[in-house]
Design a protein around this motif. Sequence first.
Motif, PDB file in Angstrom:
ATOM      1  N   ASP A  31      11.017  10.839  42.825  1.00 40.37           N
ATOM      2  CA  ASP A  31      10.192  11.741  43.763  1.00 40.37           C
ATOM      3  C   ASP A  31      11.552  12.194  44.590  1.00 40.37           C
ATOM      4  O   ASP A  31      11.518  13.767  44.606  1.00 40.37           O
ATOM      5  N   ARG A  32      12.883  11.762  44.536  1.00 44.99           N
ATOM      6  CA  ARG A  32      13.803  13.155  45.138  1.00 44.99           C
ATOM      7  C   ARG A  32      13.827  13.834  44.554  1.00 44.99           C
ATOM      8  O   ARG A  32      14.081  15.093  44.990  1.00 44.99           O
ATOM      9  N   ILE A  33      14.045  14.180  43.467  1.00 38.73           N
ATOM     10  CA  ILE A  33      14.612  14.352  42.600  1.00 38.73           C
ATOM     11  C   ILE A  33      13.822  15.977  41.726  1.00 38.73           C
ATOM     12  O   ILE A  33      13.645  17.498  41.520  1.00 38.73           O
ATOM     13  N   SER A  34      12.572  15.621  42.314  1.00 38.92           N
ATOM     14  CA  SER A  34      11.415  16.819  41.972  1.00 38.92           C
ATOM     15  C   SER A  34      11.628  17.440  43.151  1.00 38.92           C
ATOM     16  O   SER A  34      10.530  18.628  42.680  1.00 38.92           O
ATOM     17  N   ASP A  35      11.600  17.518  43.963  1.00 42.28           N
ATOM     18  CA  ASP A  35      11.808  18.265  45.721  1.00 42.28           C
ATOM     19  C   ASP A  35      11.938  19.517  44.969  1.00 42.28           C
ATOM     20  O   ASP A  35      13.719  19.872  44.700  1.00 42.28           O
ATOM     21  N   LYS A  36      11.528  20.576  44.885  1.00 45.64           N
ATOM     22  CA  LYS A  36      11.909  21.618  44.856  1.00 45.64           C
ATOM     23  C   LYS A  36      13.384  22.297  45.478  1.00 45.64           C
ATOM     24  O   LYS A  36      14.039  22.579  44.947  1.00 45.64           O
ATOM     25  N   TRP A  37      13.347  22.023  46.779  1.00 43.31           N
ATOM     26  CA  TRP A  37      14.781  22.529  47.378  1.00 43.31           C
ATOM     27  C   TRP A  37      15.873  21.681  46.287  1.00 43.31           C
ATOM     28  O   TRP A  37      16.845  22.543  46.486  1.00 43.31           O
ATOM     29  N   VAL A  38      15.320  20.546  45.932  1.00 42.22           N
ATOM     30  CA  VAL A  38      17.053  20.018  45.482  1.00 42.22           C
ATOM     31  C   VAL A  38      16.960  20.049  44.515  1.00 42.22           C
ATOM     32  O   VAL A  38      18.056  20.277  43.996  1.00 42.22           O
ATOM     33  N   THR A  39      16.028  20.493  43.910  1.00 41.64           N
ATOM     34  CA  THR A  39      16.348  21.170  42.361  1.00 41.64           C
ATOM     35  C   THR A  39      17.230  22.393  42.054  1.00 41.64           C
ATOM     36  O   THR A  39      17.908  23.461  41.678  1.00 41.64           O
ATOM     37  N   LEU A  40      16.514  23.245  43.086  1.00 42.42           N
ATOM     38  CA  LEU A  40      17.526  24.427  43.995  1.00 42.42           C
ATOM     39  C   LEU A  40      18.392  25.032  44.536  1.00 42.42           C
ATOM     40  O   LEU A  40      19.762  24.982  43.394  1.00 42.42           O
ATOM     41  N   VAL A  41      18.932  23.963  45.235  1.00 42.14           N
ATOM     42  CA  VAL A  41      20.231  23.857  44.961  1.00 42.14           C
ATOM     43  C   VAL A  41      20.677  22.597  44.440  1.00 42.14           C
ATOM     44  O   VAL A  41      22.326  23.560  44.113  1.00 42.14           O
ATOM     45  N   LEU A  42      20.521  21.906  43.345  1.00 44.04           N
ATOM     46  CA  LEU A  42      21.771  21.235  42.258  1.00 44.04           C
ATOM     47  C   LEU A  42      21.864  22.629  41.303  1.00 44.04           C
ATOM     48  O   LEU A  42      22.748  22.528  40.640  1.00 44.04           O
ATOM     49  N   ALA A  43      20.367  23.634  40.898  1.00 40.59           N
ATOM     50  CA  ALA A  43      21.232  24.440  40.182  1.00 40.59           C
ATOM     51  C   ALA A  43      21.409  26.122  40.714  1.00 40.59           C
ATOM     52  O   ALA A  43      22.545  25.765  40.041  1.00 40.59           O
ATOM     53  N   ALA A  44      21.591  25.985  41.684  1.00 45.20           N
ATOM     54  CA  ALA A  44      22.805  26.897  42.214  1.00 45.20           C
ATOM     55  C   ALA A  44      24.526  26.340  42.809  1.00 45.20           C
ATOM     56  O   ALA A  44      25.187  27.279  42.852  1.00 45.20           O
ATOM     57  N   LEU A  45      24.214  25.446  42.473  1.00 46.93           N
ATOM     58  CA  LEU A  45      26.227  24.726  43.201  1.00 46.93           C
ATOM     59  C   LEU A  45      25.968  24.356  41.367  1.00 46.93           C
ATOM     60  O   LEU A  45      27.687  24.228  41.144  1.00 46.93           O
ATOM     61  N   GLY A  46      25.944  25.286  40.928  1.00 44.73           N
ATOM     62  CA  GLY A  46      26.155  24.755  39.224  1.00 44.73           C
ATOM     63  C   GLY A  46      26.406  26.713  38.337  1.00 44.73           C
ATOM     64  O   GLY A  46      26.959  26.189  37.636  1.00 44.73           O
ATOM     65  N   SER A  47      26.124  27.483  39.062  1.00 47.26           N
ATOM     66  CA  SER A  47      26.599  29.130  39.486  1.00 47.26           C
ATOM     67  C   SER A  47      27.857  29.130  39.103  1.00 47.26           C
ATOM     68  O   SER A  47      28.211  29.083  41.082  1.00 47.26           O
ATOM     69  N   ASP A  48      28.677  30.532  38.536  1.00 44.78           N
ATOM     70  CA  ASP A  48      30.108  30.551  39.398  1.00 44.78           C
ATOM     71  C   ASP A  48      29.012  31.822  40.112  1.00 44.78           C
ATOM     72  O   ASP A  48      30.595  32.951  40.053  1.00 44.78           O
ATOM     73  N   ASP A  49      28.583  32.232  39.184  1.00 45.76           N
ATOM     74  CA  ASP A  49      27.724  33.963  39.756  1.00 45.76           C
ATOM     75  C   ASP A  49      27.194  33.827  40.787  1.00 45.76           C
ATOM     76  O   ASP A  49      25.511  34.357  40.597  1.00 45.76           O
ATOM     77  N   MET A  50      27.119  33.851  42.417  1.00 46.32           N
ATOM     78  CA  MET A  50      25.451  33.735  42.808  1.00 46.32           C
ATOM     79  C   MET A  50      24.472  34.971  42.444  1.00 46.32           C
ATOM     80  O   MET A  50      23.179  34.885  42.849  1.00 46.32           O
ATOM     81  N   HIS A  51      25.136  35.956  42.635  1.00 45.96           N
ATOM     82  CA  HIS A  51      23.956  37.324  42.430  1.00 45.96           C
ATOM     83  C   HIS A  51      23.238  37.290  40.943  1.00 45.96           C
ATOM     84  O   HIS A  51      22.676  38.109  40.506  1.00 45.96           O
ATOM     85  N   ARG A  52      23.595  36.270  40.061  1.00 47.38           N
ATOM     86  CA  ARG A  52      23.202  36.769  39.021  1.00 47.38           C
ATOM     87  C   ARG A  52      22.676  35.683  37.986  1.00 47.38           C
ATOM     88  O   ARG A  52      22.674  35.662  36.828  1.00 47.38           O
TER      89      ARG A  52
END
Length: 148
Positions: A31-52
């Motif tokens: 339930d926790r990890i299937s939340d859209k904001w959780v998914t997006l935060v975890l994906a965002a923290l893994g990028s070295d280029d926020m603009h691409r």
Amino acid sequence: MATMTAAQKRAQTKAEYNAFLAGCPSRQLLDRISDKWVTLVLAALGSDDMHRFDDGCAGEPRSLRYSELSRLLAGVSQKMLTQTLRALERDGLVTRTATPTVPVTVTYELTDLGLSLHQLMRGLKSWAQDHMDDVFTHRSAFDTRAGG
């Protein structure tokens, strides 16, 4: 009957996790990890280029300031982002670091546990972006058949 050690009891409990059962703790984690904001935060923290984010490149995981995450996640309220980050920190998926500056700088970074989910979340985000047109086509065909 043989007595089990604490480690053996933990191993037995872990082997018995089954998310298809209503009372299983792993269902709560899903339930926790299937939340859209959780998914997006975890994906965002893994990028070295926020603009691409649309280039398909996974990037190297890195920390982001709260304000960077807030700008990046269009539509997230301050309350929802704060709640999401606190829940992820509680579950051991991110770490929060406050640096004593004026004003205080707060950054978030994936833990090893969070990193183990990172590629999956990036893949889920990419799949949704790549297949949205297909989903729209199927929805339209369904609605036409259903008379809606």
